[in-house]
Design a protein around this motif. Structure first.
Motif, PDB file in Angstrom:
ATOM      1  N   ASP A   1      33.086  43.730  40.702  1.00 37.02           N
ATOM      2  CA  ASP A   1      31.980  44.041  39.788  1.00 37.02           C
ATOM      3  C   ASP A   1      32.416  45.091  38.770  1.00 37.02           C
ATOM      4  O   ASP A   1      32.107  44.983  37.583  1.00 37.02           O
ATOM      5  CB  ASP A   1      30.764  44.578  40.560  1.00 37.02           C
ATOM      6  CG  ASP A   1      30.028  43.512  41.367  1.00 37.02           C
ATOM      7  OD1 ASP A   1      30.263  42.303  41.141  1.00 37.02           O
ATOM      8  OD2 ASP A   1      29.209  43.901  42.225  1.00 37.02           O
ATOM      9  N   ARG A   2      33.145  46.093  39.242  1.00 31.65           N
ATOM     10  CA  ARG A   2      33.597  47.177  38.355  1.00 31.65           C
ATOM     11  C   ARG A   2      34.550  46.646  37.281  1.00 31.65           C
ATOM     12  O   ARG A   2      34.474  47.052  36.129  1.00 31.65           O
ATOM     13  CB  ARG A   2      34.265  48.276  39.188  1.00 31.65           C
ATOM     14  CG  ARG A   2      34.600  49.511  38.369  1.00 31.65           C
ATOM     15  CD  ARG A   2      35.119  50.659  39.230  1.00 31.65           C
ATOM     16  NE  ARG A   2      34.060  51.112  40.118  1.00 31.65           N
ATOM     17  CZ  ARG A   2      34.240  51.441  41.387  1.00 31.65           C
ATOM     18  NH1 ARG A   2      35.433  51.368  41.933  1.00 31.65           N
ATOM     19  NH2 ARG A   2      33.235  51.855  42.132  1.00 31.65           N
TER      20      ARG A   2
ATOM     21  N   GLY B   1      27.772  35.918  43.359  1.00 30.03           N
ATOM     22  CA  GLY B   1      27.461  35.248  42.098  1.00 30.03           C
ATOM     23  C   GLY B   1      28.645  34.818  41.259  1.00 30.03           C
ATOM     24  O   GLY B   1      28.481  34.380  40.122  1.00 30.03           O
ATOM     25  N   TYR B   2      29.845  34.921  41.811  1.00 33.66           N
ATOM     26  CA  TYR B   2      31.027  34.514  41.057  1.00 33.66           C
ATOM     27  C   TYR B   2      31.388  33.062  41.361  1.00 33.66           C
ATOM     28  O   TYR B   2      31.105  32.556  42.437  1.00 33.66           O
ATOM     29  CB  TYR B   2      32.223  35.420  41.402  1.00 33.66           C
ATOM     30  CG  TYR B   2      31.993  36.849  40.982  1.00 33.66           C
ATOM     31  CD1 TYR B   2      32.015  37.210  39.638  1.00 33.66           C
ATOM     32  CD2 TYR B   2      31.738  37.830  41.919  1.00 33.66           C
ATOM     33  CE1 TYR B   2      31.788  38.519  39.249  1.00 33.66           C
ATOM     34  CE2 TYR B   2      31.515  39.149  41.539  1.00 33.66           C
ATOM     35  CZ  TYR B   2      31.541  39.480  40.201  1.00 33.66           C
ATOM     36  OH  TYR B   2      31.317  40.774  39.820  1.00 33.66           O
TER      37      TYR B   2
ATOM     38  N   LEU C   1      36.926  35.840  51.676  1.00 37.35           N
ATOM     39  CA  LEU C   1      36.858  36.354  50.304  1.00 37.35           C
ATOM     40  C   LEU C   1      36.085  35.407  49.395  1.00 37.35           C
ATOM     41  O   LEU C   1      35.257  35.851  48.591  1.00 37.35           O
ATOM     42  CB  LEU C   1      38.272  36.587  49.760  1.00 37.35           C
ATOM     43  CG  LEU C   1      39.099  37.653  50.473  1.00 37.35           C
ATOM     44  CD1 LEU C   1      40.480  37.747  49.858  1.00 37.35           C
ATOM     45  CD2 LEU C   1      38.409  38.997  50.458  1.00 37.35           C
ATOM     46  N   VAL C   2      36.354  34.112  49.518  1.00 37.54           N
ATOM     47  CA  VAL C   2      35.632  33.130  48.705  1.00 37.54           C
ATOM     48  C   VAL C   2      34.135  33.232  48.983  1.00 37.54           C
ATOM     49  O   VAL C   2      33.318  33.296  48.053  1.00 37.54           O
ATOM     50  CB  VAL C   2      36.139  31.687  48.958  1.00 37.54           C
ATOM     51  CG1 VAL C   2      35.198  30.656  48.355  1.00 37.54           C
ATOM     52  CG2 VAL C   2      37.547  31.508  48.392  1.00 37.54           C
ATOM     53  N   ARG C   3      33.770  33.275  50.242  1.00 36.12           N
ATOM     54  CA  ARG C   3      32.349  33.347  50.606  1.00 36.12           C
ATOM     55  C   ARG C   3      31.698  34.608  50.039  1.00 36.12           C
ATOM     56  O   ARG C   3      30.613  34.556  49.464  1.00 36.12           O
ATOM     57  CB  ARG C   3      32.198  33.310  52.128  1.00 36.12           C
ATOM     58  CG  ARG C   3      30.742  33.238  52.570  1.00 36.12           C
ATOM     59  CD  ARG C   3      30.592  33.129  54.074  1.00 36.12           C
ATOM     60  NE  ARG C   3      31.363  32.010  54.605  1.00 36.12           N
ATOM     61  CZ  ARG C   3      32.075  32.045  55.727  1.00 36.12           C
ATOM     62  NH1 ARG C   3      32.110  33.130  56.466  1.00 36.12           N
ATOM     63  NH2 ARG C   3      32.730  30.981  56.137  1.00 36.12           N
TER      64      ARG C   3
ATOM     65  N   PRO D   1      28.631  32.346  35.292  1.00 33.62           N
ATOM     66  CA  PRO D   1      29.180  33.443  36.104  1.00 33.62           C
ATOM     67  C   PRO D   1      30.666  33.610  35.814  1.00 33.62           C
ATOM     68  O   PRO D   1      31.346  32.634  35.472  1.00 33.62           O
ATOM     69  CB  PRO D   1      28.957  32.957  37.539  1.00 33.62           C
ATOM     70  CG  PRO D   1      28.848  31.481  37.450  1.00 33.62           C
ATOM     71  CD  PRO D   1      28.281  31.179  36.087  1.00 33.62           C
ATOM     72  N   PRO D   2      31.187  34.824  35.937  1.00 38.19           N
ATOM     73  CA  PRO D   2      32.630  35.017  35.760  1.00 38.19           C
ATOM     74  C   PRO D   2      33.408  34.144  36.740  1.00 38.19           C
ATOM     75  O   PRO D   2      32.980  33.930  37.876  1.00 38.19           O
ATOM     76  CB  PRO D   2      32.830  36.510  36.074  1.00 38.19           C
ATOM     77  CG  PRO D   2      31.504  37.128  35.767  1.00 38.19           C
ATOM     78  CD  PRO D   2      30.490  36.089  36.176  1.00 38.19           C
TER      79      PRO D   2
END
Length: 130
Positions: A119-120, A31-32, A23-25, A7-8
């Motif tokens: 994602d973008r 999927g990051y 934000l982490v959650r 994953p990125p």
């Protein structure tokens, strides 16, 4: 960019603990792989020691602000994309030789919007490399 099956990786620099946790959650649920710090000065050694696909940084932080951190990131890891989050909607960033271009997301925002913007960034990067 991360290996094809990996994953990125995102490095999050956000000084507000509750916001950082949310934000982490949200990013991990999308999927990051996320590492987070509460200040820019703690992000620099991580950028030096590991590869990150995206630096997601608050602009206003103690010790080193997000703009300085983005400039450091550009020196250390020019392939790392940068996105800013800020509660100061009036902040405007112009691209220049010493200031990397970056997306700015103004607080408050919905976590869904953040994930969509991240994602973008990765989708645009993937298309540019084809």
């Amino acid at each position: 960019m991360s290996e094809p099956n990996q994953p990125p990786r995102i490095l999050l620099a956000e000084d507000e603990e509750a916001m950082r946790t949310y934000l982490v959650r949200a990013l991990e649920n999308a999927g990051y792989e996320v590492d987070s710090v509460d200040r820019g000065t703690l992000a620099v050694p991580l950028l030096e020691d590991s590869h990150y696909d995206l630096l997601l940084s608050d602009i206003v932080m103690p010790e080193m602000d997000g703009i300085e951190l983005a400039q450091k990131c550009n020196e250390i890891s020019p392939a790392t994309q940068v996105m800013f989050i800020t509660g100061f909607a009036a902040v405007s960033l112009r691209a220049s030789a010493d200031q990397p271009r970056a997306k700015v997301l103004s607080k408050p925002f919905h976590l869904r919007d953040l994930v969509m913007e991240v994602d973008r960034v990765f989708q645009d990067r993937k298309e540019a490399s084809l």
